[in-house]
Scaffold this active site. Structure first.
Site, short mmCIF file in Angstrom:
data_model
loop_
_atom_site.label_atom_id
_atom_site.label_comp_id
_atom_site.label_asym_id
_atom_site.label_seq_id
_atom_site.Cartn_x
_atom_site.Cartn_y
_atom_site.Cartn_z
CG ASP A 23 -3.00 3.93 4.24
OD1 ASP A 23 -4.05 3.74 4.90
OD2 ASP A 23 -2.70 3.26 3.22
CD1 TRP A 42 -2.02 -2.18 2.02
CD2 TRP A 42 -2.86 -1.46 0.08
NE1 TRP A 42 -2.98 -3.08 1.61
CE2 TRP A 42 -3.51 -2.66 0.43
CE3 TRP A 42 -3.22 -0.83 -1.11
CZ2 TRP A 42 -4.50 -3.24 -0.37
CZ3 TRP A 42 -4.20 -1.40 -1.91
CH2 TRP A 42 -4.82 -2.59 -1.54
CE LYS A 64 -8.34 -3.38 3.99
NZ LYS A 64 -7.39 -2.45 3.45
C1 LIG Z 1 -6.78 -1.99 2.15
C2 LIG Z 1 -5.79 -0.92 2.27
C3 LIG Z 1 -5.69 0.11 1.31
C4 LIG Z 1 -6.59 0.16 0.09
O1 LIG Z 1 -7.84 0.51 0.47
P1 LIG Z 1 -9.02 0.76 -0.60
O2 LIG Z 1 -10.06 1.35 0.29
O3 LIG Z 1 -9.37 -0.54 -1.18
O4 LIG Z 1 -8.53 1.73 -1.61
C5 LIG Z 1 -4.76 1.09 1.51
N1 LIG Z 1 -3.94 1.08 2.56
C6 LIG Z 1 -3.98 0.10 3.50
C7 LIG Z 1 -3.04 0.15 4.65
C8 LIG Z 1 -4.90 -0.92 3.38
O5 LIG Z 1 -4.95 -1.90 4.29
#
Ligand SMILES: *Cc1c(COP(=O)(O)O)cnc(C)c1O
Length: 356
Positions: free
Chosen positions: A169, A102, A193
């Site tokens: 993030d 990511w 998540k």
């Molecule tokens: C799942 C995830 C993403 C991507 O998320 P989307 O909502 O599918 O764009 C980005 N960063 C992390 C740390 C993730 O676990």
């Protein structure tokens, strides 16, 4: 029977969120309307949006500190480009920490906007650890990191002290542990998540960080426009935001982040103790960087996989296979996964030991 859901995302949510969401689909707030058919401008939904934004800030300890919470579209992946659009000056530069897939995707997007320095990377070790010795140049517009690496099972336990704005993030560990969130200028997280169903993305941004780039930003990608419109610049994801609010209310009633952090630590300790004790398994992440959210592990002898897979499926476990880039298994222990579910997995690991 309800499964023990170890899915990495979308993932398990509290049972009361499922129950209340289901009721709201049939009749929202005794309005005679489904949450799926109400206007996003209706009084009832505006109240949902306002409470969800306020509660997100409250739980993070950021109320009254110059931050705004927004519910966006496009997932964390759209934030990969919204961040440089809104924070990287034209002819500016940014620093990124490369800790996994990511982080890499975020770096890829930032490169479209300007000089993107990768200050450290653990790519050569298949992202099994978090790099710690690196310097962040003082002249970058921001530093970007990924607090929890969902795929590789590593988690930043501390964050660098730096004078530049920090962007994180936190998709897979937001609301899971106490941190001084005021050290971050911008935090983003896909809801699916740890906060709600797929379809909404939380952005928490310090307002004074915005409006400094000199760029012309298309409206839908401009945080300031979304703030001015109180997160309703266009039709928001009504139902995912409602379900996210229910999850945030559940968390608040539980005692907030400090309360869930204790439970998350118990779950992680229970599972990692077994991974380390059981001679049939080994963890893939560097011990000090292990994630409390996503535990990645392998069987030492792959030939035990069919039996292990049969045992955990029989025990009602779902979503355990690892991401294809790591293989093996990944147990995602998000906030809503009960400690009892972890005990079921540990019991299955012990059972395997008696059968091989
Ligand atoms: C799942 C995830 C993403 C991507 O998320 P989307 O909502 O599918 O764009 C980005 N960063 C992390 C740390 C993730 O676990």
């Amino acid at each position: 029977m309800k499964k023990h859901n170890y899915s990495a995302g979308p993932c398990i949510l509290p049972q009361e969120v499922f129950d209340k969401s289901a009721a709201a689909i049939l009749d929202f707030n005794n309005s005679g309307l489904s949450i799926l058919e109400i206007s996003h401008r209706s009084k009832d939904f505006v109240a949902v949006m306002d409470e969800a934004r306020a509660l997100a800030l409250e739980l993070l300890g950021l109320e009254g500190k110059g931050y705004q919470a927004l519910f966006m579209h496009g997932g964390a992946s759209l934030e990969f480009l919204m961040v440089p659009y809104n924070l990287m000056k034209s002819n500016g530069k940014a620093a990124y920490l490369d800790t996994g897939t990511w982080a890499n995707n975020a770096i890829k997007e930032a490169k479209h906007f300007g000089e993107t320095l990768v200050v450290a990377s653990s790519k050569d070790a298949n992202y099994s650890f978090i790099p710690k010795d690196y310097a962040i140049p003082a002249d970058v517009d921001y530093f970007h990191c990924t607090s929890n690496n969902t795929i590789f099972g590593t988690q930043m336990k501390s964050f660098p002290e730096t004078g530049v704005p920090v962007v994180c993030d936190m998709s897979s560990d937001i609301f899971s542990r106490t941190l001084d969130f005021s050290k971050f200028d911008l935090i983003y997280a896909g809801a699916q998540k740890n906060m709600g169903p797929a379809g909404a993305t939380l952005v928490v941004v310090k307002e004074e960080s915005l409006g400094k780039t000199g760029r012309t930003i298309p409206s839908m990608l401009d945080y300031q426009k979304h703030i001015a419109a109180e997160s309703m610049y266009n039709t928001p994801s009504v139902f995912p935001i409602y379900a996210s609010l229910l999850t945030l209310q559940w968390l608040k009633n539980l005692g907030g982040i400090p309360a869930i952090e204790k439970i998350n630590e118990q779950k992680a300790a229970l599972l990692y103790t077994e991974i380390d004790r059981n001679p049939l398994f080994k963890g893939t992440a560097n011990v000090e960087d292990r994630s409390t959210m996503n535990a990645t592990f392998l069987l030492n002898d792959e030939s035990n996989a069919p039996l292990f897979d049969e045992l955990w499926k029989k025990a009602g476990i779902s979503g355990l296979p690892g991401h294809r880039s790591v293989g093996g298994y990944r147990a995602s222990m998000y906030n809503a996964l009960p400690l009892e579910s972890v005990q079921v997995l540990v019991d299955v690991m012990k059972e395997l030991e008696t059968k091989v």
